[in-house]
Design a protein around this motif. Structure first.
Motif, PDB file in Angstrom:
ATOM      1  N   GLN A  83       0.843  -1.199   0.000  1.00 10.19           N
ATOM      2  CA  GLN A  83       0.000   0.000   0.000  1.00 10.19           C
ATOM      3  C   GLN A  83       0.881   1.252   0.000  1.00 10.19           C
ATOM      4  O   GLN A  83       0.585   2.228  -0.685  1.00 10.19           O
ATOM      5  N   LEU A 116      -2.627   4.053   0.775  1.00 13.94           N
ATOM      6  CA  LEU A 116      -3.583   4.188  -0.322  1.00 13.94           C
ATOM      7  C   LEU A 116      -5.007   4.044   0.206  1.00 13.94           C
ATOM      8  O   LEU A 116      -5.265   3.154   1.007  1.00 13.94           O
ATOM      9  N   GLY A 117      -5.900   4.859  -0.289  1.00 16.56           N
ATOM     10  CA  GLY A 117      -7.325   4.652  -0.012  1.00 16.56           C
ATOM     11  C   GLY A 117      -8.065   4.840  -1.320  1.00 16.56           C
ATOM     12  O   GLY A 117      -8.615   5.916  -1.574  1.00 16.56           O
ATOM     13  N   ILE A 118      -8.027   3.827  -2.175  1.00 13.94           N
ATOM     14  CA  ILE A 118      -8.573   3.992  -3.529  1.00 13.94           C
ATOM     15  C   ILE A 118      -9.616   2.936  -3.900  1.00 13.94           C
ATOM     16  O   ILE A 118     -10.178   2.986  -4.985  1.00 13.94           O
ATOM     17  N   THR A 123     -12.902  -1.597  -6.328  1.00 20.30           N
ATOM     18  CA  THR A 123     -13.549  -2.856  -5.935  1.00 20.30           C
ATOM     19  C   THR A 123     -14.444  -2.747  -4.699  1.00 20.30           C
ATOM     20  O   THR A 123     -14.922  -3.759  -4.204  1.00 20.30           O
ATOM     21  N   SER A 124     -14.641  -1.546  -4.181  1.00 22.37           N
ATOM     22  CA  SER A 124     -15.429  -1.402  -2.957  1.00 22.37           C
ATOM     23  C   SER A 124     -16.534  -0.358  -3.176  1.00 22.37           C
ATOM     24  O   SER A 124     -16.291   0.668  -3.811  1.00 22.37           O
ATOM     25  N   TRP A 155     -11.524   1.397   3.379  1.00 21.76           N
ATOM     26  CA  TRP A 155     -10.407   0.528   3.731  1.00 21.76           C
ATOM     27  C   TRP A 155      -9.101   1.278   3.516  1.00 21.76           C
ATOM     28  O   TRP A 155      -8.663   1.418   2.371  1.00 21.76           O
ATOM     29  N   THR A 157      -5.274   1.096   4.843  1.00 18.47           N
ATOM     30  CA  THR A 157      -4.290   0.391   5.661  1.00 18.47           C
ATOM     31  C   THR A 157      -3.375   1.382   6.376  1.00 18.47           C
ATOM     32  O   THR A 157      -2.865   2.320   5.742  1.00 18.47           O
ATOM     33  N   LEU A 196      -9.899  -7.775  12.384  1.00 18.74           N
ATOM     34  CA  LEU A 196     -10.038  -8.572  11.161  1.00 18.74           C
ATOM     35  C   LEU A 196      -9.800 -10.053  11.427  1.00 18.74           C
ATOM     36  O   LEU A 196      -9.308 -10.432  12.496  1.00 18.74           O
ATOM     37  N   THR A 204      -6.123  -1.526   9.425  1.00 17.33           N
ATOM     38  CA  THR A 204      -6.914  -1.055   8.283  1.00 17.33           C
ATOM     39  C   THR A 204      -8.299  -0.623   8.743  1.00 17.33           C
ATOM     40  O   THR A 204      -8.963  -1.359   9.472  1.00 17.33           O
ATOM     41  N   VAL A 341     -10.675 -11.578  -0.676  1.00 11.00           N
ATOM     42  CA  VAL A 341     -11.345 -10.264  -0.647  1.00 11.00           C
ATOM     43  C   VAL A 341     -10.449  -9.088  -1.050  1.00 11.00           C
ATOM     44  O   VAL A 341     -10.943  -7.997  -1.325  1.00 11.00           O
TER      45      VAL A 341
HETATM   46  C1  LIG Z   1      -7.538  -6.123   5.380  1.00  5.97           C
HETATM   47  C2  LIG Z   1      -7.885  -5.266   4.224  1.00  5.97           C
HETATM   48  C3  LIG Z   1      -7.043  -4.231   3.887  1.00  5.97           C
HETATM   49  C4  LIG Z   1      -7.348  -3.396   2.799  1.00  5.97           C
HETATM   50  N1  LIG Z   1      -6.523  -2.346   2.555  1.00  5.97           N
HETATM   51  C5  LIG Z   1      -6.843  -1.478   1.577  1.00  5.97           C
HETATM   52  C6  LIG Z   1      -6.062  -0.290   1.394  1.00  5.97           C
HETATM   53  O1  LIG Z   1      -5.086  -0.021   2.089  1.00  5.97           O
HETATM   54  N2  LIG Z   1      -6.426   0.557   0.415  1.00  5.97           N
HETATM   55  C7  LIG Z   1      -7.513   0.336  -0.372  1.00  5.97           C
HETATM   56  O2  LIG Z   1      -7.786   1.158  -1.250  1.00  5.97           O
HETATM   57  N3  LIG Z   1      -8.284  -0.778  -0.212  1.00  5.97           N
HETATM   58  C8  LIG Z   1      -7.990  -1.680   0.743  1.00  5.97           C
HETATM   59  N4  LIG Z   1      -8.788  -2.794   0.944  1.00  5.97           N
HETATM   60  C9  LIG Z   1     -10.005  -2.959   0.115  1.00  5.97           C
HETATM   61  C10 LIG Z   1     -10.020  -4.193  -0.783  1.00  5.97           C
HETATM   62  O3  LIG Z   1      -9.016  -4.143  -1.757  1.00  5.97           O
HETATM   63  C11 LIG Z   1     -11.395  -4.388  -1.428  1.00  5.97           C
HETATM   64  O4  LIG Z   1     -11.769  -3.275  -2.130  1.00  5.97           O
HETATM   65  C12 LIG Z   1     -12.464  -4.666  -0.394  1.00  5.97           C
HETATM   66  O5  LIG Z   1     -12.072  -5.794   0.352  1.00  5.97           O
HETATM   67  C13 LIG Z   1     -13.815  -4.921  -1.073  1.00  5.97           C
HETATM   68  O6  LIG Z   1     -14.755  -5.244  -0.056  1.00  5.97           O
HETATM   69  P1  LIG Z   1     -16.007  -4.320   0.335  1.00  5.97           P
HETATM   70  O7  LIG Z   1     -16.656  -4.952   1.503  1.00  5.97           O
HETATM   71  O8  LIG Z   1     -15.594  -2.913   0.471  1.00  5.97           O
HETATM   72  O9  LIG Z   1     -16.881  -4.519  -1.010  1.00  5.97           O
HETATM   73  P2  LIG Z   1     -18.328  -3.981  -1.348  1.00  5.97           P
HETATM   74  O10 LIG Z   1     -18.525  -4.258  -2.815  1.00  5.97           O
HETATM   75  O11 LIG Z   1     -18.525  -2.584  -0.889  1.00  5.97           O
HETATM   76  O12 LIG Z   1     -19.262  -4.963  -0.533  1.00  5.97           O
HETATM   77  C14 LIG Z   1     -19.723  -4.674   0.801  1.00  5.97           C
HETATM   78  C15 LIG Z   1     -21.095  -5.288   0.997  1.00  5.97           C
HETATM   79  O13 LIG Z   1     -21.989  -4.656   0.107  1.00  5.97           O
HETATM   80  C16 LIG Z   1     -22.915  -5.596  -0.422  1.00  5.97           C
HETATM   81  N5  LIG Z   1     -22.830  -5.629  -1.907  1.00  5.97           N
HETATM   82  C17 LIG Z   1     -21.723  -5.840  -2.650  1.00  5.97           C
HETATM   83  N6  LIG Z   1     -21.996  -5.801  -3.950  1.00  5.97           N
HETATM   84  C18 LIG Z   1     -23.320  -5.580  -4.058  1.00  5.97           C
HETATM   85  C19 LIG Z   1     -24.218  -5.438  -5.165  1.00  5.97           C
HETATM   86  N7  LIG Z   1     -23.804  -5.516  -6.418  1.00  5.97           N
HETATM   87  N8  LIG Z   1     -25.509  -5.202  -4.891  1.00  5.97           N
HETATM   88  C20 LIG Z   1     -25.954  -5.100  -3.616  1.00  5.97           C
HETATM   89  N9  LIG Z   1     -25.160  -5.228  -2.537  1.00  5.97           N
HETATM   90  C21 LIG Z   1     -23.859  -5.463  -2.740  1.00  5.97           C
HETATM   91  C22 LIG Z   1     -22.600  -6.945   0.188  1.00  5.97           C
HETATM   92  O14 LIG Z   1     -23.468  -7.149   1.279  1.00  5.97           O
HETATM   93  C23 LIG Z   1     -21.172  -6.787   0.687  1.00  5.97           C
HETATM   94  O15 LIG Z   1     -20.905  -7.537   1.825  1.00  5.97           O
HETATM   95  C24 LIG Z   1      -8.514  -3.636   2.018  1.00  5.97           C
HETATM   96  C25 LIG Z   1      -9.351  -4.709   2.360  1.00  5.97           C
HETATM   97  C26 LIG Z   1      -9.073  -5.494   3.446  1.00  5.97           C
HETATM   98  C27 LIG Z   1     -10.041  -6.602   3.816  1.00  5.97           C
END
Ligand SMILES: Cc1cc2nc3c(=O)[nH]c(=O)nc-3n(C[C@H](O)[C@H](O)[C@H](O)COP(=O)(O)OP(=O)(O)OC[C@H]3O[C@@H](n4cnc5c(N)ncnc54)[C@H](O)[C@@H]3O)c2cc1C
Length: 361
Positions: A83, A116-118, A123-124, A155, A157, A196, A204, A341
């Motif tokens: 990160q 990073l917070g991107i 993907t989130s 998310w 870190t 976690l 994170t 994930v």
């Molecule tokens: C330990 C850890 C460290 C990380 N560190 C970083 C970091 O430093 N920087 C960074 O940028 N990212 C980081 N990430 C983010 C990672 O790369 C992923 O983007 C993240 O794990 C995606 O999960 P989310 O729960 O945010 O996904 P989301 O897609 O937001 O899903 C969350 C919830 O939303 C619901 N959902 C999902 N999709 C749908 C849909 N299509 N329709 C309806 N409901 C839905 C589900 O109930 C799901 O459980 C980290 C993740 C983890 C776990």
């Protein structure tokens, strides 16, 4: 002053990995400040930057060789480094002399920390109607205006330790910006990190931005559509995620190999997993050298599959002793789940689900 690790074959990398490995259990639960500082002092962050920015300019394949070694020793420290280097590379390549002069020296020495917070751009939170992090110009008609950011990055870190965070936000016209955001700016709130399943030591958690004014000089890219497309250092499905999964698999396979010296019945499983690891490593390095026998997503799906099976094989071989907290096999199993994930593009998620459901794609 410590000697810099100049190449993946340097003997100092062996001693660094021994040190990281001895702290890996603690690092899974608590921010590994000493391990990170040692990595910075030995030049690990410099591997990723060109020589004219005080880097060591390692090739893509060598960077992956480095990640394979570090992640086998301590996944938590190595993940935090991914990160930090993702952010570093974005700052270094943005072309702002002012930002580079101010931030690169203390970041490379480990005196300051960046992250990073991107993921809200990749993907989130992509299914939400409103962008997680919104931006607007402070002066509507000024193309060089500061930006005001509102929302959150779910998310981040090491947010509580970071002095600088590379993050992105979306404007009303759906274009996006990428900024280097000093965490001391008014309106930045770092929430307590989540507990976690593994890698809790990465601290994170969410960062909330309430009317944070980011100077125009801190804009790294944009406004443009899809600012993360083609972004170096901060994109999903990159080869580094596979490198870390293969590295963690190696730690588990090594345990199996060691045990199989005394317990011949483990030899075949150890040899099969090691051969699979070697094939994936060859594909990883071939992809880095532009000689693609498979796609990056196929490699990631294969690496995810291996890391889940190899870590559980190590636990099975370690038997009840492996289920005790103090044994590394249980930690490796928990950490392997992270790859299901972390930065998983849709195709990789689908491949993981097919494998888990026992379906051939
Ligand atoms: C330990 C850890 C460290 C990380 N560190 C970083 C970091 O430093 N920087 C960074 O940028 N990212 C980081 N990430 C983010 C990672 O790369 C992923 O983007 C993240 O794990 C995606 O999960 P989310 O729960 O945010 O996904 P989301 O897609 O937001 O899903 C969350 C919830 O939303 C619901 N959902 C999902 N999709 C749908 C849909 N299509 N329709 C309806 N409901 C839905 C589900 O109930 C799901 O459980 C980290 C993740 C983890 C776990």
């Amino acid at each position: 002053m410590r000697v810099m690790i100049e190449s993946p074959a340097a003997p100092q990398l062996d001693s660094l990995c021994t040190l990281l490995s001895s702290c890996a259990e603690t690092a899974d639960a608590h921010w590994p400040a000493d391990s990170l500082q040692r990595c910075a002092e030995e030049g690990v962050l410099r591997w990723f930057l060109p020589e004219d920015q005080d880097g060591l300019d390692w090739s893509e394949a060598d960077l992956l060789r480095g990640y394979l070694r570090l992640s086998a020793a301590c996944l938590t420290t190595t993940f935090i480094i991914t990160q930090a280097t993702g952010a570093l590379k974005r700052i270094a390549s943005a072309g702002s002399r002012e930002l580079c002069d101010r931030w690169l020296p203390p970041l490379l020495s480990g005196e300051r920390i960046c992250t990073l917070g991107i993921s809200h751009l990749t993907t989130s939170r992509r299914h939400l109607a409103k962008p997680a992090l919104a931006a607007r110009r402070a002066q509507i008609d000024d193309p060089q205006s500061d930006f005001i950011l509102d929302g959150y990055s779910a998310w981040v870190t090491g947010a509580a330790h970071a002095d600088l965070m590379v993050t992105g936000a979306q404007l009303e016209d759906e274009t996006q910006i990428l900024v280097a955001l000093p965490t001391e700016l008014p309106g930045v709130t770092v929430e307590p990190p989540a507990r976690l399943v593994g890698l809790s030591g990465s601290d994170t958690g969410p960062v909330r931005l309430g009317g944070v004014r980011v100077p125009y000089s801190h804009v790294l890219d944009g406004p443009t559509t899809n600012v993360m497309q083609g972004a170096t250092g901060a994109k999903t499905g990159g080869l580094q995620t596979s490198a870390l999964a293969i590295g963690l698999s190696s730690a588990a396979i090594e345990l199996l190999e060691t045990e199989s010296v005394r317990r011949g019945e483990l030899s075949q499983a150890a040899a099969e997993l090691a051969a699979e690891r070697d094939r994936l490593t060859s594909s990883l390095l071939a992809l880095a050298e532009g000689d693609a026998a498979c796609s990056a997503d196929e490699l990631r799906a294969g690496a995810n599959s291996l890391v889940l099976r190899a870590t559980q094989a190590a636990l099975a071989a370690a038997k009840g002793a492996g289920y005790a907290q103090a044994h590394p096999a249980g930690r490796w199993c928990r950490q392997a789940l992270f790859f299901l994930v972390w930065s998983c593009p849709a195709q990789v998620l689908q491949a993981n689900l097919c494998e888990l459901a026992g379906m051939s794609e």
